[in-house]
Scaffold this active site. Structure first.
Site, PDB file in Angstrom:
ATOM      1  N   GLY A  45     137.019  81.739  -2.314  1.00  0.00           N
ATOM      2  CA  GLY A  45     135.832  82.064  -3.100  1.00  0.00           C
ATOM      3  C   GLY A  45     135.249  83.387  -2.654  1.00  0.00           C
ATOM      4  N   GLY A  70     132.754  85.114  -3.942  1.00  0.00           N
ATOM      5  CA  GLY A  70     131.476  85.319  -4.616  1.00  0.00           C
ATOM      6  C   GLY A  70     130.531  86.067  -3.700  1.00  0.00           C
ATOM      7  N   ASN A  71     129.250  85.854  -3.911  1.00  0.00           N
ATOM      8  CA  ASN A  71     128.245  86.586  -3.119  1.00  0.00           C
ATOM      9  C   ASN A  71     128.386  86.297  -1.627  1.00  0.00           C
ATOM     10  OD1 ASN A  71     127.005  87.835  -5.330  1.00  0.00           O
ATOM     11  ND2 ASN A  71     126.006  85.903  -5.840  1.00  0.00           N
ATOM     12  N   VAL A  72     128.584  85.024  -1.271  1.00  0.00           N
ATOM     13  CA  VAL A  72     128.711  84.688   0.149  1.00  0.00           C
ATOM     14  C   VAL A  72     130.082  85.131   0.676  1.00  0.00           C
ATOM     15  CG1 VAL A  72     128.682  82.852   1.870  1.00  0.00           C
ATOM     16  CG2 VAL A  72     127.178  82.688  -0.100  1.00  0.00           C
ATOM     17  N   LYS A  76     113.297  67.263  -4.115  1.00  0.00           N
ATOM     18  CA  LYS A  76     114.133  67.793  -5.197  1.00  0.00           C
ATOM     19  C   LYS A  76     113.495  67.425  -6.529  1.00  0.00           C
ATOM     20  CE  LYS A  76     118.092  69.933  -5.864  1.00  0.00           C
ATOM     21  NZ  LYS A  76     118.612  71.025  -5.018  1.00  0.00           N
TER      22      LYS A  76
END
Ligand code: NAD
Length: 358
Positions: free
Chosen positions: A185, A187-189, A86
């Site tokens: 949620g 969203g995209n997912v 990371k």
């Protein structure tokens, strides 16, 4: 003196056998940050680059250490031959677009020093434009726009696969017909998951704080039932799928749950490790987030394949998530241990042995 320093280092910072940490400092631009490499037994490290304001270097290093470790577990659980890394860049409180480009260009020089050992892409604070800037100067960038597929779509696919295995365990059949799933949620997912579940004959109740997303979902899925986002976890459902933000489950919210299975895309769903035990004790089958949402990662790292990105290989590798979920459920039943602990143990076994699939 040395002893005291060491204990401060290990006690206050989350070092966990990390292989290395690179301190980034570029005098001409003011760039400061860290690249942490946790474990590369399975292959070169992968992990996003986070660009945000940190109070101090200790806070930034802590983030890099914690997130790189999580990437090792995520890669091993996903069955991909990569390790955990990371990067965190310490952003000033305010930055212009131009300054950010200068900053990111300086960062690519640091990346070149790790050439072939660390591959990185988007995370908090970076968008598609920033990734294009980075990719212009570095070969270590993944998740480039228009190169791989849509990670969210693949994350939804892996969640769906994981759900099927959980349904089989709980109800004796993988079928979604007659099953009710709550998705928090859209969203995209979340929307992609809605499409998969409704296509398979399941029904969906959902919530989102964003009215535009709710309107979009209503338009696409006529039978969807929208419920308040603060209450969705309390509805009686077969599956609850958190697809918004993390820290969803704690002692209070776990008591309010009325679902049989938890399987969603949001990262860090458990507030603490003990919350996995709480779910286990309540008899709720929890599919660990980093296992269920692995499709996004599987899709992105496929760009590193020698022959280039292949959609069919991504689909095959996403299907492997089901095998890992089966192993976790079987281990949890056999050892009478929470699924989050079993998932960590399976990932550890894989990266300690240096074999992505066991
Ligand atoms: P997104 O930003 O497109 O969607 C998140 C949605 O959640 C938004 O519509 C937002 O309005 C909604 N939301 C936020 N807070 C809410 C709340 N309190 N109640 C109800 N809705 C709320 O993100 P995404 O790409 O769909 O990802 C969803 C989750 O899955 C995130 O936690 C993300 O980190 C994780 N994830 C995403 C991917 C990927 O490839 N996109 C991969 C792995 C994990």
């Amino acid at each position: 003196m040395q002893k005291k320093d060491q204990s401060i280092f290990t006690k206050s910072l989350e070092f966990d056998d990390h292989e290395g940490v690179m301190y980034l400092r570029d005098e001409s631009t003011g760039l400061r940050g860290f690249i942490a490499i946790h474990n590369t037994n399975l292959g070169p490290a992968v992990g996003g680059t986070r660009f945000r304001h940190y109070k101090n270097e200790t806070e930034a290093l802590q983030d890099a250490l914690r997130l790189s470790r999580a990437m090792t577990y995520k890669c091993a659980a996903a069955g991909v031959p990569y390790g955990g890394g990371k990067a965190v860049l310490m952003a000033p409180k305010k930055i212009t677009k131009h300054q950010k480009e200068i900053y990111l260009t300086a960062y690519t020089h640091c990346l070149e020093l790790l050439h072939g050992h660390f591959f990185t892409g988007e995370d908090v604070g970076l968008d598609a434009h920033d990734i294009t800037v980075l990719a212009k100067h570095s070969d270590s960038i993944i998740g480039r726009p228009r190169v791989g597929g849509m990670p969210a779509r693949w994350a939804a696919h892996s969640v769906y696969r994981a759900m099927s295995v959980a349904l089989k365990e709980r109800f004796g059949s993988e079928s979604f017909k007659g099953r009710v799933c709550a998705i928090k949620g859209l969203g995209n997912v979340g929307i992609a998951l809605c499409a998969l579940i409704t296509k398979a004959g399941g029904s969906v109740i959902a919530a989102d704080i964003n009215h535009t997303r709710v309107r979009l979902a209503r338009k696409r899925f006529q039978n969807i039932r929208i419920v308040p986002h603060t209450k969705i976890h309390t509805y009686a459902t077969d599956i609850y799928a958190p697809c918004a933000l993390g820290d969803e489950f704690n002692a209070v919210t776990i008591r309010q749950l009325r679902c049989s299975i938890i399987c969603g895309a949001a990262n860090n769903q458990l507030a603490t490790r003990e919350d996995g035990k709480r779910l286990f004790t309540r008899g709720i089958l929890y599919i660990p987030d980093y296992v269920a949402n692995a499709g996004g990662l599987i899709n992105v790292v496929d760009e590193l394949h020698k022959g280039g990105y292949s959609k069919s290989r991504v689909a095959k590798n996403v299907a492997y998530v089901a095998t890992t979920v089966q192993q976790i459920i079987a281990g949890s039943r056999r050892q009478h241990q929470p699924t989050n602990d079993i998932a960590d143990a399976i990932a550890e076994k894989r990266f300690h042995r240096g074999r992505a699939r066991v």
